[in-house]
Design an enzyme around this catalytic site. Structure first.
Site, PDB file in Angstrom:
ATOM      1  N   LYS A 284      30.946  29.517 -28.853  1.00  0.00           N
ATOM      2  CA  LYS A 284      30.551  28.110 -28.766  1.00  0.00           C
ATOM      3  C   LYS A 284      29.253  27.882 -29.539  1.00  0.00           C
ATOM      4  O   LYS A 284      29.099  26.884 -30.244  1.00  0.00           O
ATOM      5  CB  LYS A 284      30.350  27.735 -27.298  1.00  0.00           C
TER       6      LYS A 284
ATOM      7  N   TYR B 102       1.972  34.277 -34.165  1.00  0.00           N
ATOM      8  CA  TYR B 102       1.655  34.760 -32.820  1.00  0.00           C
ATOM      9  C   TYR B 102       0.144  34.659 -32.618  1.00  0.00           C
ATOM     10  O   TYR B 102      -0.476  33.694 -33.039  1.00  0.00           O
ATOM     11  CB  TYR B 102       2.214  36.182 -32.645  1.00  0.00           C
TER      12      TYR B 102
END
Length: 392
Positions: free
Chosen positions: A91, A36
């Site tokens: 999925k 970060y």
């Protein structure tokens, strides 16, 4: 086993099926400074200078959005985006487990085509591809066609084309069993919705010339004046003999029946009116258009369904993980007909002559066959390069 009860317990226990797992450790003071701020600013600057570097420095190159508005979920219909979320999570699991492709479920509160298109275009910068899922017809046609035209990442409606690719693969092998050619056989498709229409298009790409589509009102033919535009189009490009009537009239002398419709619509007696060495793909779920024993009693030689408890399951998991894996590997900007046909042949060619023996006619690999995703990915990547849609 009571799968409904087991599924409910599993979903509750785990609070869904997918989550975020970091690829990097954040264990020391330096770690967040590179993952970060302040270090993350450097890849941001690089991508600003060269937008293609997003594939180099982020997960975009192996991340698919599984997008649905919940308007046509499995056999449940328009149940909304929240109720459709378990399916989209599932999925995403299949993408990862069968193809090594990262996928994220995105269920959107958007009911018209324009709103779905706008939502997909808005999120496209994050993803390497978009898998449209469980979006009702006819809106699904406009959504996919528009996104394919306007985005530079592959867009694929699995309910249409995944089904079509696996059906085509199965039919290639079924025709090998009976010694017939795609361009010579008379095919009847019952249920020309999203999947049915895509199957017809795919079979035409594969060389089929004599297809009759049948909906709840009868055969589609030139001037049939359907209320649905895609059915009028089918009436123009199929049914070369302009057969009129219902399923009975369409099936007389047919070599192949493909059902993506409703239970029990095909009977033993109707099968007897088909040509010798008939092929039947009865894919209504959970109850097919005809049960295998009833079809066999009608003289059917090769049978497939959508169910895992019968031989020759037509299962989309044979297609979409490997197809996206291949498309992403070459940064394809589209998934064209050549790539789809390459996927179908890659699946079909995994079946040997021995597999197709009369004792146990097998025309399609099993869902857990580890060869499938790699074979499909390689074939799709090759076709993408050959047709000029690959960007790497």
């Amino acid at each position: 086993m009571d799968y409904n009860k087991a599924a409910l317990e599993m979903h509750e226990t785990h609070k869904g099926k997918v989550g975020i797992v970091s690829k990097v450790e954040v264990a020391t003071r330096d770690d967040p400074s590179t993952a970060y701020t302040p270090g993350v600013a450097e890849p941001c600057r690089k991508i600003k200078e060269n937008p293609d570097d997003v594939y180099k420095y982020t997960f975009k190159g192996n991340m698919v959005a599984v997008v649905s508005n919940g308007t046509a979920v499995l056999g449940l219909g328009d149940i909304g985006p929240e109720a459709g979320l378990p399916v989209m999570e599932g999925k995403a699991v299949l993408f990862k487990e069968f193809g090594g492709v990262d996928a994220f479920p995105i269920c959107i509160d958007a009911h018209d085509a324009a709103s779905v298109i706008a939502a997909c275009k808005a999120i496209a910068p994050t993803f390497g591809g978009i898998n449209l899922e469980d979006i009702k017809s006819p809106e699904c046609f406009e959504i996919e066609e528009t996104l394919e035209r306007e985005l530079d990442i592959p867009v694929f409606h699995d309910d249409q084309h995944g089904t079509a690719i696996v059906v085509t693969a199965a039919l290639i092998n079924a025709l090998r069993v009976v010694g017939k050619k795609m361009e010579d056989v008379h095919i009847v498709l019952n249920g020309p919705g999203a999947a049915g229409t895509a199957i017809i298009k795919m079979l035409m790409t594969a060389g089929a010339k004599d297809i009759i589509a049948v909906d709840q009102f009868g055969t589609l033919y030139k001037g049939c004046n359907s209320a649905e535009a895609h059915k009028n189009w089918l009436g123009e490009v199929t049914n070369p003999r302009q057969v009129k009537g219902g399923l009975k009239e369409a099936l007389e002398g047919a070599d192949v029946f493909i059902g993506v419709s409703k239970p029990g619509i095909l009977t033993t007696e109707l099968c007897k009116t088909m040509n010798k060495d008939a092929i039947v793909f009865a894919m209504a779920n959970p109850t097919p258009e005809i049960m295998p024993d009833e079809a066999k009693a009608g003289g059917v030689r090769v049978m497939a369904t959508g169910r895992s408890d019968f031989p020759n399951q037509v299962n989309n998991v044979l297609c979409f993980p490997g197809l996206f894996k291949g498309a992403l590997s070459v940064r394809a900007r589209d998934i064209n007909n050549e790539m789809k046909l390459a996927a179908a042949y890659a699946i079909a060619d995994l079946i040997t002559d021995a597999d197709r023996s009369e004792e146990n006619i097998n025309i399609i690999p099993g869902a857990f066959d580890p060869r499938v995703a790699e074979a499909v990915a390689a074939a799709v990547a090759k076709a993408a390069r050959e047709t000029g849609v690959a960007k790497s």
